[in-house]
Design a protein around this motif. Structure first.
Motif, PDB file in Angstrom:
ATOM      1  N   THR A 113       0.867  -1.174   0.000  1.00 49.97           N
ATOM      2  CA  THR A 113       0.000   0.000   0.000  1.00 49.97           C
ATOM      3  C   THR A 113       0.908   1.229   0.000  1.00 49.97           C
ATOM      4  N   PHE A 114       0.368   2.348  -0.414  1.00 52.06           N
ATOM      5  CA  PHE A 114       1.154   3.571  -0.463  1.00 52.06           C
ATOM      6  C   PHE A 114       1.688   3.916   0.926  1.00 52.06           C
ATOM      7  N   HIS A 115       0.841   3.763   1.938  1.00 51.12           N
ATOM      8  CA  HIS A 115       1.248   4.106   3.295  1.00 51.12           C
ATOM      9  C   HIS A 115       2.314   3.150   3.833  1.00 51.12           C
ATOM     10  N   SER A 116       2.237   1.871   3.463  1.00 54.40           N
ATOM     11  CA  SER A 116       3.249   0.922   3.945  1.00 54.40           C
ATOM     12  C   SER A 116       4.609   1.222   3.338  1.00 54.40           C
ATOM     13  N   VAL A 117       4.629   1.636   2.063  1.00 51.34           N
ATOM     14  CA  VAL A 117       5.895   2.011   1.424  1.00 51.34           C
ATOM     15  C   VAL A 117       6.474   3.250   2.094  1.00 51.34           C
ATOM     16  N   LEU A 118       5.619   4.249   2.349  1.00 52.50           N
ATOM     17  CA  LEU A 118       6.083   5.467   3.020  1.00 52.50           C
ATOM     18  C   LEU A 118       6.641   5.161   4.411  1.00 52.50           C
ATOM     19  N   ALA A 119       5.902   4.371   5.178  1.00 54.61           N
ATOM     20  CA  ALA A 119       6.321   4.066   6.552  1.00 54.61           C
ATOM     21  C   ALA A 119       7.663   3.330   6.564  1.00 54.61           C
ATOM     22  N   HIS A 120       7.828   2.371   5.658  1.00 58.64           N
ATOM     23  CA  HIS A 120       9.074   1.612   5.594  1.00 58.64           C
ATOM     24  C   HIS A 120      10.245   2.533   5.273  1.00 58.64           C
ATOM     25  N   ASP A 121      10.062   3.408   4.290  1.00 58.35           N
ATOM     26  CA  ASP A 121      11.156   4.287   3.886  1.00 58.35           C
ATOM     27  C   ASP A 121      11.452   5.366   4.921  1.00 58.35           C
ATOM     28  N   TRP A 122      10.431   5.875   5.573  1.00 60.03           N
ATOM     29  CA  TRP A 122      10.668   6.863   6.637  1.00 60.03           C
ATOM     30  C   TRP A 122      11.529   6.264   7.752  1.00 60.03           C
ATOM     31  N   GLN A 123      11.186   5.039   8.171  1.00 58.93           N
ATOM     32  CA  GLN A 123      11.954   4.359   9.208  1.00 58.93           C
ATOM     33  C   GLN A 123      13.398   4.155   8.750  1.00 58.93           C
ATOM     34  N   LEU A 124      13.549   3.744   7.517  1.00 60.66           N
ATOM     35  CA  LEU A 124      14.875   3.476   6.968  1.00 60.66           C
ATOM     36  C   LEU A 124      15.730   4.741   6.938  1.00 60.66           C
ATOM     37  N   VAL A 125      15.160   5.836   6.472  1.00 58.59           N
ATOM     38  CA  VAL A 125      15.903   7.086   6.326  1.00 58.59           C
ATOM     39  C   VAL A 125      16.282   7.663   7.687  1.00 58.59           C
ATOM     40  N   HIS A 126      15.342   7.677   8.626  1.00 60.08           N
ATOM     41  CA  HIS A 126      15.589   8.311   9.924  1.00 60.08           C
ATOM     42  C   HIS A 126      16.485   7.464  10.826  1.00 60.08           C
ATOM     43  N   HIS A 127      16.233   6.160  10.888  1.00 63.48           N
ATOM     44  CA  HIS A 127      16.926   5.329  11.868  1.00 63.48           C
ATOM     45  C   HIS A 127      18.216   4.714  11.326  1.00 63.48           C
ATOM     46  N   THR A 128      18.198   4.290  10.071  1.00 63.80           N
ATOM     47  CA  THR A 128      19.380   3.633   9.507  1.00 63.80           C
ATOM     48  C   THR A 128      20.367   4.629   8.924  1.00 63.80           C
ATOM     49  N   LEU A 129      19.842   5.609   8.185  1.00 68.91           N
ATOM     50  CA  LEU A 129      20.717   6.560   7.496  1.00 68.91           C
ATOM     51  C   LEU A 129      20.946   7.841   8.294  1.00 68.91           C
ATOM     52  N   ALA A 130      20.154   8.053   9.354  1.00 70.10           N
ATOM     53  CA  ALA A 130      20.298   9.243  10.214  1.00 70.10           C
ATOM     54  C   ALA A 130      20.217  10.539   9.416  1.00 70.10           C
ATOM     55  N   THR A 131      19.259  10.602   8.507  1.00 67.46           N
ATOM     56  CA  THR A 131      19.037  11.825   7.740  1.00 67.46           C
ATOM     57  C   THR A 131      17.540  11.979   7.511  1.00 67.46           C
ATOM     58  N   THR A 132      17.142  12.836   6.590  1.00 68.48           N
ATOM     59  CA  THR A 132      15.728  13.038   6.265  1.00 68.48           C
ATOM     60  C   THR A 132      15.554  12.979   4.758  1.00 68.48           C
ATOM     61  N   HIS A 133      14.317  12.708   4.333  1.00 72.40           N
ATOM     62  CA  HIS A 133      14.080  12.651   2.892  1.00 72.40           C
ATOM     63  C   HIS A 133      14.209  14.035   2.256  1.00 72.40           C
ATOM     64  N   THR A 134      13.956  15.089   3.042  1.00 75.63           N
ATOM     65  CA  THR A 134      14.112  16.431   2.479  1.00 75.63           C
ATOM     66  C   THR A 134      15.581  16.750   2.219  1.00 75.63           C
ATOM     67  N   GLU A 135      16.475  16.255   3.082  1.00 78.95           N
ATOM     68  CA  GLU A 135      17.904  16.483   2.833  1.00 78.95           C
ATOM     69  C   GLU A 135      18.374  15.700   1.614  1.00 78.95           C
ATOM     70  N   LEU A 136      17.943  14.450   1.478  1.00 79.14           N
ATOM     71  CA  LEU A 136      18.302  13.665   0.301  1.00 79.14           C
ATOM     72  C   LEU A 136      17.775  14.335  -0.966  1.00 79.14           C
ATOM     73  N   ALA A 137      16.547  14.863  -0.893  1.00 79.17           N
ATOM     74  CA  ALA A 137      15.961  15.541  -2.052  1.00 79.17           C
ATOM     75  C   ALA A 137      16.722  16.821  -2.377  1.00 79.17           C
ATOM     76  N   ARG A 138      17.194  17.516  -1.345  1.00 81.34           N
ATOM     77  CA  ARG A 138      17.939  18.757  -1.565  1.00 81.34           C
ATOM     78  C   ARG A 138      19.234  18.477  -2.335  1.00 81.34           C
ATOM     79  N   HIS A 139      19.917  17.399  -1.968  1.00 74.55           N
ATOM     80  CA  HIS A 139      21.141  17.033  -2.684  1.00 74.55           C
ATOM     81  C   HIS A 139      20.819  16.535  -4.097  1.00 74.55           C
TER      82      HIS A 139
END
Length: 349
Positions: free
Chosen positions: A5-31
């Motif tokens: 589902t759209f929400h399950s994909v978002l939730a999985h990626d949010w967790q991955l970006v914040h906890h594993t990569l220690a960044t945010t999707h807005t910072e990745l998008a900025r680069h």
């Protein structure tokens, strides 16, 4: 993808970006926006660029080498004749916006745009026109460009559906570059890093997956972690994007790359198997023709039809033989390329 589902994909990626990569999707998008800005300013079809993440204001990402933070990329710009539409595109609202802003071109204007686009001399103008964004509904964006971006040291690669529209100054710079260089392939270019004040504008001018990442933290579907049987070439896993930007390689990046390679090979193998089965079926029909019975006239007609059928079968068998040989060669070449990429990645662990 099935099971997503759209929400399950978002939730999985949010967790991955914040906890594993220690960044945010807005910072990745900025680069990503800054990298695309350099690419659109300097590359017409394909070539090399460099990008330094440490030069962006507020950056928290750490490059592989602090002494050499600049990353080298080979980029390829792929143009399409027709527009690709946003996942959230609303045709009715888009039509209303065109009527309100009188953006529908006359036949003469449309024809002139097509001539300029095909000549390649106004690619950035076409992108600006096809962006389709308005202040009242920025989801109604469209594009006709894709980017293939490859890290030249690690071999990490993404396929980015969408682009970033240029401003007038960039258009003028590109036009000047086109006038001064008749070749379509550029050499290594170190472009000026985007000004910090323009970073927000860059994100707003992105279309396609870049826009999704900036606004929603959505990197496309097809999560290999959750659904290994699903392969989506437009899926930009945050770990892959992070590695592309920083040059840093982890075990998970190697594992993801191996699995994406395996899925791609399985797709090629499925097509090869299907063509091989079809070739065997047709060859069997040629060696075991069906006998015909009936009166003389009917037999003559049947013989003519059978001859035509056999000729068609012979043609298809020959075509399939060529296809099978080409697919086998393609698979072998792809396997060799994949092995080189994996060996290259493992050398950075």
């Amino acid at each position: 993808m099935p099971g997503e589902t759209f929400h399950s994909v978002l939730a999985h990626d949010w967790q991955l970006v914040h906890h594993t990569l220690a960044t945010t999707h807005t910072e990745l998008a900025r680069h990503l926006a800054a990298l695309l800005t350099i690419a659109t300013q300097t590359i017409q079809t394909e070539g090399e660029i460099t990008y330094d993440i440490t030069q962006i204001e507020g950056n928290t990402l750490k490059p592989r080498s602090t002494q050499l933070p600049e990353q080298r990329y080979y980029v390829r710009r792929i143009f399409y004749v027709s527009d690709q539409l946003s996942l959230f595109h609303n045709f009715q609202r888009s039509s209303q916006q065109q009527q309100q802003h009188n953006t529908t071109p006359t036949w003469t204007e449309w024809f002139k745009q097509q001539l300029l686009w095909w000549s390649g001399s106004s690619a950035t103008v076409s992108e600006s026109e096809s962006d389709g964004d308005t202040d009242d509904d920025e989801n109604n964006n469209r594009w006709r460009v894709e980017w293939e971006i490859v890290h030249q040291d690690t071999g990490i690669r993404i396929l980015l559906s969408g682009t970033i529209s240029n401003n007038n100054n960039n258009n003028n710079n590109n036009n000047n570059n086109n006038n001064n260089n008749d070749n379509t392939t550029q050499h290594t270019t170190t472009a000026q890093q985007p000004h910090p004040q323009s970073q927000q504008q860059q994100q707003q001018r992105m279309t396609g997956i870049g826009r999704y990442i900036a606004k929603y933290g959505f990197y496309e579907g097809g999560l290999l972690d959750l659904y290994p049987s699903n392969y989506n070439p437009y899926r930009i896993d945050p770990r892959i994007l992070h590695s592309l930007l920083t040059g840093r390689v982890t075990e998970s990046v190697v594992d993801l790359t191996q699995r994406s390679h395996a899925h791609h090979i399985s797709i090629l193998q499925s097509q090869l198997d299907a063509d091989t089965r079809r070739h065997a079926e047709l060859s069997s029909q040629l060696t075991n023709p069906t006998a015909t019975t009936g009166n003389h006239d009917n037999n003559n007609n049947d013989n003519d039809n059978n001859n035509n059928d056999n000729n068609n079968i012979h043609l298809e068998v020959e075509w399939l033989q060529q296809q099978i040989a080409m697919q086998r060669a393609q698979m072998e070449e792809r396997c060799q390329q994949d092995r080189r990429v994996i060996e290259q990645l493992q050398s950075f662990l």
